[in-house]
Design an enzyme around this catalytic site. Structure first.
Site, PDB file in Angstrom:
ATOM      1  N   GLY A  25       0.838  -1.198   0.000  1.00 36.99           N
ATOM      2  CA  GLY A  25       0.000   0.000   0.000  1.00 36.99           C
ATOM      3  C   GLY A  25       0.871   1.244   0.000  1.00 36.99           C
ATOM      4  O   GLY A  25       2.095   1.157  -0.022  1.00 36.99           O
ATOM      5  N   ALA A  26       0.216   2.387   0.019  1.00 39.72           N
ATOM      6  CA  ALA A  26       0.951   3.646   0.013  1.00 39.72           C
ATOM      7  C   ALA A  26       1.758   3.789   1.296  1.00 39.72           C
ATOM      8  O   ALA A  26       2.852   4.341   1.304  1.00 39.72           O
ATOM      9  CB  ALA A  26      -0.026   4.809  -0.119  1.00 39.72           C
ATOM     10  N   GLU A  27       1.221   3.267   2.372  1.00 41.90           N
ATOM     11  CA  GLU A  27       1.833   3.488   3.671  1.00 41.90           C
ATOM     12  C   GLU A  27       2.479   2.232   4.238  1.00 41.90           C
ATOM     13  O   GLU A  27       3.479   2.314   4.949  1.00 41.90           O
ATOM     14  CB  GLU A  27       0.728   3.980   4.634  1.00 41.90           C
ATOM     15  CG  GLU A  27       1.233   4.705   5.834  1.00 41.90           C
ATOM     16  CD  GLU A  27       0.278   4.584   7.003  1.00 41.90           C
ATOM     17  OE1 GLU A  27       0.705   4.943   8.108  1.00 41.90           O
ATOM     18  OE2 GLU A  27      -0.855   4.114   6.845  1.00 41.90           O
ATOM     19  N   ALA A  28       1.882   1.095   3.939  1.00 37.65           N
ATOM     20  CA  ALA A  28       2.324  -0.130   4.605  1.00 37.65           C
ATOM     21  C   ALA A  28       2.474  -1.300   3.646  1.00 37.65           C
ATOM     22  O   ALA A  28       1.830  -1.347   2.598  1.00 37.65           O
ATOM     23  CB  ALA A  28       1.312  -0.487   5.696  1.00 37.65           C
ATOM     24  N   LYS A  39      -0.522 -18.918  11.247  1.00 35.37           N
ATOM     25  CA  LYS A  39      -0.495 -18.015  10.103  1.00 35.37           C
ATOM     26  C   LYS A  39      -0.851 -16.610  10.601  1.00 35.37           C
ATOM     27  O   LYS A  39      -1.839 -16.449  11.331  1.00 35.37           O
ATOM     28  CB  LYS A  39      -1.526 -18.491   9.081  1.00 35.37           C
ATOM     29  CG  LYS A  39      -1.303 -17.939   7.701  1.00 35.37           C
ATOM     30  CD  LYS A  39      -2.210 -18.640   6.707  1.00 35.37           C
ATOM     31  CE  LYS A  39      -2.077 -18.040   5.332  1.00 35.37           C
ATOM     32  NZ  LYS A  39      -2.982 -18.648   4.360  1.00 35.37           N
ATOM     33  N   ASP A 138     -10.787   5.245   8.358  1.00 33.15           N
ATOM     34  CA  ASP A 138     -10.637   4.829   6.954  1.00 33.15           C
ATOM     35  C   ASP A 138     -11.649   3.735   6.632  1.00 33.15           C
ATOM     36  O   ASP A 138     -11.292   2.630   6.209  1.00 33.15           O
ATOM     37  CB  ASP A 138      -9.201   4.344   6.705  1.00 33.15           C
ATOM     38  CG  ASP A 138      -8.867   4.246   5.223  1.00 33.15           C
ATOM     39  OD1 ASP A 138      -9.653   4.748   4.397  1.00 33.15           O
ATOM     40  OD2 ASP A 138      -7.825   3.664   4.892  1.00 33.15           O
TER      41      ASP A 138
HETATM   42  N1  LIG Z   1      -5.408  -9.223   9.668  1.00 34.92           N
HETATM   43  C1  LIG Z   1      -5.527  -9.401   8.358  1.00 34.92           C
HETATM   44  N2  LIG Z   1      -5.997 -10.569   7.853  1.00 34.92           N
HETATM   45  C2  LIG Z   1      -6.096 -10.752   6.518  1.00 34.92           C
HETATM   46  N3  LIG Z   1      -5.763  -9.832   5.604  1.00 34.92           N
HETATM   47  C3  LIG Z   1      -5.299  -8.649   6.040  1.00 34.92           C
HETATM   48  C4  LIG Z   1      -5.164  -8.367   7.426  1.00 34.92           C
HETATM   49  N4  LIG Z   1      -4.664  -7.118   7.557  1.00 34.92           N
HETATM   50  C5  LIG Z   1      -4.505  -6.646   6.311  1.00 34.92           C
HETATM   51  N5  LIG Z   1      -4.878  -7.553   5.385  1.00 34.92           N
HETATM   52  C6  LIG Z   1      -4.844  -7.401   3.920  1.00 34.92           C
HETATM   53  O1  LIG Z   1      -3.876  -6.439   3.566  1.00 34.92           O
HETATM   54  C7  LIG Z   1      -4.494  -5.293   2.967  1.00 34.92           C
HETATM   55  C8  LIG Z   1      -3.807  -4.018   3.445  1.00 34.92           C
HETATM   56  O2  LIG Z   1      -3.872  -3.898   4.852  1.00 34.92           O
HETATM   57  P1  LIG Z   1      -4.431  -2.588   5.534  1.00 34.92           P
HETATM   58  O3  LIG Z   1      -4.299  -2.753   7.007  1.00 34.92           O
HETATM   59  O4  LIG Z   1      -5.801  -2.301   5.006  1.00 34.92           O
HETATM   60  O5  LIG Z   1      -3.355  -1.505   5.053  1.00 34.92           O
HETATM   61  P2  LIG Z   1      -3.495  -0.169   4.167  1.00 34.92           P
HETATM   62  O6  LIG Z   1      -3.446   0.952   5.158  1.00 34.92           O
HETATM   63  O7  LIG Z   1      -2.303  -0.165   3.286  1.00 34.92           O
HETATM   64  O8  LIG Z   1      -4.799  -0.230   3.416  1.00 34.92           O
HETATM   65  C9  LIG Z   1      -5.966  -5.390   3.359  1.00 34.92           C
HETATM   66  O9  LIG Z   1      -6.803  -4.756   2.440  1.00 34.92           O
HETATM   67  C10 LIG Z   1      -6.178  -6.891   3.405  1.00 34.92           C
HETATM   68  O10 LIG Z   1      -6.363  -7.411   2.103  1.00 34.92           O
HETATM   69 MG   LIG Z   2      -6.702  -0.779   3.951  1.00 37.38          MG
END
Ligand SMILES: Nc1ncnc2c1ncn2[C@@H]1O[C@H](COP(=O)(O)OP(=O)(O)O)[C@@H](O)[C@H]1O
Ligand SMILES: [Mg+2]
Length: 235
Positions: A25-28, A39, A138
């Protein structure tokens, strides 16, 4: 795994071994890892070189802590979110439960009729959070996962534990906007379902109050300006 200072930047030992992120993502970056035999998801807030490194460090530190804190608060309220396994704010890392489930976005694409019930449950959950003062920050349909008929909220990096009514209205606005931009034909039914759930946990007069603010935000188009200002203040 160990975080180490190295001339002002922080390296996370073992990070090189993580391989390619599952999601960038843009941030993470999000990696699927094994954590104590389970897992898990490792979310890494990556350093931004265009920001001064101290500011960058502080921002990543703050958002990491913020995310962990608000997830824990949500879990305490009985709102589903990933269990937190490990937090390292210096490295900008959270390791959390892997929720093996499609997002609400994907469900609306595949089975819009079934999505209504989840929109209602999402409304219930958000109503509980708002009632306690927590805003998500968000609230898009990609940040909602649906597993075994239950909704799980993820991505709490911009959440607030002491939100204003306006921040709560922004949550509802963002939910509406994510529907409008991706599933315009389902906005009405999925908003109605959301509000049904929301008012069941928040009460009808608060729902009306928040919706009044949502209307104001949308009418004045001020939301955009506010977010920009908020980000500018931080960065
Ligand atoms: N705990 C989780 N379990 C399963 N998928 C996850 C989880 N956290 C994040 N993801 C996946 O990773 C993507 C990006 O994580 P997210 O926390 O939404 O970060 P961002 O701020 O970049 O959107 C999510 O849209 C999802 O598909
Ligand atoms: Mg997200």
């Amino acid at each position: 795994m160990e975080a180490r200072q190295r001339g002002g930047t922080v390296a996370l030992e073992g990070l090189e071994e993580l391989g390619e992120p599952q999601y960038k993502g843009a941030e993470a970056y999000v990696y699927i890892v094994e954590w104590l035999g389970k897992k898990a998801v490792l979310k890494l807030r990556v350093p931004k070189t265009y920001r001064h490194y101290l500011l960058d460090k502080r921002l990543r530190w703050r958002r990491t802590i913020n995310e962990a804190r608000t997830v824990l608060a949500a879990l305490e309220l009985g709102v589903n979110a990933p269990a937190i396994y490990y937090v390292n704010p210096v490295a900008g890392v959270i390791v959390m439960e892997y929720i093996d489930a499609p997002s609400l976005y994907e469900i609306i694409e595949a089975k819009p009729e079934a999505a209504k019930e989840y929109a209602r449950r999402l409304g219930e959950a958000v109503g509980i959070l708002h009632e306690t003062g927590i805003s998500h920050g968000d609230l898009t349909t990609s940040n909602v996962l649906v597993k075994d008929g239950e909704v799980y909220l993820i991505d709490f990096g911009l959440a607030s534990l002491k939100s204003s009514e306006r921040e709560q209205a922004v949550d509802v606005h963002l939910y509406m906007r994510s529907l409008e931009s991706t599933h315009p034909e389902h906005v009405d039914s999925l908003l109605e379902a959301f509000l049904e759930g929301y008012s069941s946990t928040r009460g009808s007069s608060w729902t009306e109050k928040i919706m009044q603010l949502v209307r104001e935000i949308r009418l004045m188009g001020r939301y955009r300006e506010e977010r920009r200002t908020a980000w500018r203040q931080e960065e």
